[in-house]
Design an enzyme around this catalytic site. Structure first.
Site, PDB file in Angstrom:
ATOM      1  N   LYS A  49      -5.835  51.125 -85.172  1.00 38.69           N
ATOM      2  CA  LYS A  49      -6.843  51.639 -86.074  1.00 38.69           C
ATOM      3  C   LYS A  49      -7.851  52.537 -85.369  1.00 38.69           C
ATOM      4  O   LYS A  49      -8.476  53.371 -85.971  1.00 38.69           O
ATOM      5  CB  LYS A  49      -7.586  50.456 -86.730  1.00 38.69           C
ATOM      6  CG  LYS A  49      -6.656  49.497 -87.477  1.00 38.69           C
ATOM      7  CD  LYS A  49      -7.436  48.392 -88.168  1.00 38.69           C
ATOM      8  CE  LYS A  49      -7.646  47.213 -87.260  1.00 38.69           C
ATOM      9  NZ  LYS A  49      -6.439  46.439 -86.889  1.00 38.69           N
ATOM     10  N   GLY A  50      -8.028  52.289 -84.080  1.00 39.23           N
ATOM     11  CA  GLY A  50      -9.108  52.939 -83.342  1.00 39.23           C
ATOM     12  C   GLY A  50      -9.154  54.450 -83.418  1.00 39.23           C
ATOM     13  O   GLY A  50     -10.223  55.050 -83.559  1.00 39.23           O
ATOM     14  N   ASP A 109      -6.106  52.691 -71.815  1.00 38.14           N
ATOM     15  CA  ASP A 109      -6.697  51.702 -70.906  1.00 38.14           C
ATOM     16  C   ASP A 109      -5.621  51.286 -69.891  1.00 38.14           C
ATOM     17  O   ASP A 109      -5.375  52.010 -68.920  1.00 38.14           O
ATOM     18  CB  ASP A 109      -7.172  50.558 -71.806  1.00 38.14           C
ATOM     19  CG  ASP A 109      -8.048  49.541 -71.120  1.00 38.14           C
ATOM     20  OD1 ASP A 109      -7.809  49.244 -69.956  1.00 38.14           O
ATOM     21  OD2 ASP A 109      -8.971  49.008 -71.754  1.00 38.14           O
ATOM     22  N   LYS A 137      -9.403  55.544 -69.400  1.00 36.07           N
ATOM     23  CA  LYS A 137      -9.962  54.534 -68.475  1.00 36.07           C
ATOM     24  C   LYS A 137      -8.946  54.299 -67.362  1.00 36.07           C
ATOM     25  O   LYS A 137      -8.222  53.301 -67.342  1.00 36.07           O
ATOM     26  CB  LYS A 137     -10.230  53.243 -69.252  1.00 36.07           C
ATOM     27  CG  LYS A 137     -11.208  52.314 -68.587  1.00 36.07           C
ATOM     28  CD  LYS A 137     -11.275  50.994 -69.320  1.00 36.07           C
ATOM     29  CE  LYS A 137     -12.506  50.855 -70.166  1.00 36.07           C
ATOM     30  NZ  LYS A 137     -12.648  49.480 -70.708  1.00 36.07           N
ATOM     31  N   PHE A 158     -16.901  47.858 -71.067  1.00 34.33           N
ATOM     32  CA  PHE A 158     -16.435  47.651 -72.447  1.00 34.33           C
ATOM     33  C   PHE A 158     -17.180  48.614 -73.353  1.00 34.33           C
ATOM     34  O   PHE A 158     -18.384  48.507 -73.549  1.00 34.33           O
ATOM     35  CB  PHE A 158     -16.681  46.203 -72.881  1.00 34.33           C
ATOM     36  CG  PHE A 158     -15.828  45.806 -74.047  1.00 34.33           C
ATOM     37  CD1 PHE A 158     -14.768  44.926 -73.873  1.00 34.33           C
ATOM     38  CD2 PHE A 158     -16.050  46.337 -75.320  1.00 34.33           C
ATOM     39  CE1 PHE A 158     -13.961  44.568 -74.944  1.00 34.33           C
ATOM     40  CE2 PHE A 158     -15.247  45.986 -76.390  1.00 34.33           C
ATOM     41  CZ  PHE A 158     -14.200  45.106 -76.211  1.00 34.33           C
ATOM     42  N   VAL A 159     -16.435  49.574 -73.896  1.00 33.20           N
ATOM     43  CA  VAL A 159     -17.060  50.597 -74.747  1.00 33.20           C
ATOM     44  C   VAL A 159     -16.721  50.352 -76.214  1.00 33.20           C
ATOM     45  O   VAL A 159     -15.646  49.842 -76.542  1.00 33.20           O
ATOM     46  CB  VAL A 159     -16.643  52.026 -74.322  1.00 33.20           C
ATOM     47  CG1 VAL A 159     -17.408  52.457 -73.091  1.00 33.20           C
ATOM     48  CG2 VAL A 159     -15.141  52.143 -74.077  1.00 33.20           C
TER      49      VAL A 159
HETATM   50  C1  PRP Z   1      -6.653  49.954 -78.391  1.00 34.86           C
HETATM   51  C2  PRP Z   1      -6.710  51.476 -78.368  1.00 34.86           C
HETATM   52  C3  PRP Z   1      -5.369  51.877 -77.800  1.00 34.86           C
HETATM   53  C4  PRP Z   1      -5.049  50.710 -76.881  1.00 34.86           C
HETATM   54  C5  PRP Z   1      -5.288  51.117 -75.452  1.00 34.86           C
HETATM   55  O1  PRP Z   1      -5.943  49.536 -79.514  1.00 34.86           O
HETATM   56  O2  PRP Z   1      -6.922  52.000 -79.654  1.00 34.86           O
HETATM   57  O3  PRP Z   1      -4.382  52.004 -78.789  1.00 34.86           O
HETATM   58  O4  PRP Z   1      -5.931  49.632 -77.216  1.00 34.86           O
HETATM   59  O5  PRP Z   1      -5.083  50.044 -74.597  1.00 34.86           O
HETATM   60  P1  PRP Z   1      -3.923  49.976 -73.524  1.00 34.86           P
HETATM   61  O6  PRP Z   1      -3.898  51.299 -72.823  1.00 34.86           O
HETATM   62  O7  PRP Z   1      -4.388  48.861 -72.614  1.00 34.86           O
HETATM   63  O8  PRP Z   1      -2.636  49.649 -74.203  1.00 34.86           O
HETATM   64  P2  PRP Z   1      -5.835  48.007 -79.987  1.00 34.86           P
HETATM   65  O9  PRP Z   1      -4.518  47.453 -79.520  1.00 34.86           O
HETATM   66  O10 PRP Z   1      -7.067  47.267 -79.580  1.00 34.86           O
HETATM   67  O11 PRP Z   1      -5.779  48.176 -81.560  1.00 34.86           O
HETATM   68  P3  PRP Z   1      -6.873  48.840 -82.540  1.00 34.86           P
HETATM   69  O12 PRP Z   1      -6.859  50.321 -82.286  1.00 34.86           O
HETATM   70  O13 PRP Z   1      -6.378  48.485 -83.890  1.00 34.86           O
HETATM   71  O14 PRP Z   1      -8.214  48.245 -82.177  1.00 34.86           O
END
Ligand code: PRP
Length: 188
Positions: A49-50, A109, A137, A158-159
């Site tokens: 969703k992000g 990340d 990151k 943590f952002v």
């Molecule tokens: C977050 C972000 C990326 C992912 C990055 O999504 O939007 O898709 O984590 O992290 P990584 O490089 O360690 O894989 P999340 O899985 O939290 O889902 P969301 O976007 O629905 O919050």
């Protein structure tokens, strides 16, 4: 207008990127992508969703013919640490065979999510797969994925905001802030 300001001040330590900073990064990236994708008719994919927030602003800065789609992939659940396993929750509707695909992320990340999507889309026969992330990151990277375009490198903090969540909330903050370390500790 201030809405629920205490709620935000309780968790945000400081603003890392203001609304204006984000706008500048988005314009710069959009300008570069306009040049690089001219005439390619790319499929631009937002990762829910992000990235929904960044995606909608970014594509409006890209002056190229394109198609848009979204997919939902998640590895964090409601926790702070990646589970290490990426789950495909909602797949693309668009065909990717022979397409130039641009993945749009809010943050890369560990790199696990990006690797999972790149592999999936490559296997389906895309002509190219690249990634544009607002934040990169690198300090937490555990593989060799390349973020082809990004707005800024962030330290291992943590952002939250502009799509990035804290316990699935605060995505609607219009800037990016750093969550107070004591808040993280208290909820860990
Ligand atoms: C977050 C972000 C990326 C992912 C990055 O999504 O939007 O898709 O984590 O992290 P990584 O490089 O360690 O894989 P999340 O899985 O939290 O889902 P969301 O976007 O629905 O919050």
């Amino acid at each position: 207008m201030t809405v629920d300001a205490d709620h935000i001040n309780d968790i945000i330590d400081h603003v890392l990127y203001s609304k204006e900073d984000i706008q500048q990064m988005t314009k710069r990236l959009g300008h570069q992508l306009t040049k690089d994708y001219a005439g390619k008719d790319p499929l631009v994919v937002g990762v829910l969703k992000g990235a929904a927030f960044f995606m909608t602003d970014l594509v409006r800065e890209m002056d190229v013919k394109m198609q848009n789609d979204f997919m939902d992939v998640s590895s964090y659940g409601d926790g702070f640490e990646s589970t290490g396993k990426v789950k495909l929750i909602i797949d693309l509707q668009a065909e990717v065979k022979d397409r130039d695909v641009l993945l749009v992320e809010d943050i890369v990340d560990t790199g696990l999510t990006l690797k999972f999507m790149e592999d999936l889309i490559s296997k389906r026969g895309a002509k190219s797969v690249k990634c544009c992330a607002l934040l990169n990151k690198t300090a937490r990277r555990i593989n060799d994925v390349v973020v082809d375009y990004y707005g800024a490198n962030v330290a291992n903090e943590f952002v939250v905001g502009y799509g990035l969540d804290y316990l699935n909330e605060y995505r609607n903050i219009p800037y990016i802030g750093v969550v107070k370390p004591e808040v993280i500790k208290a909820n860990a």
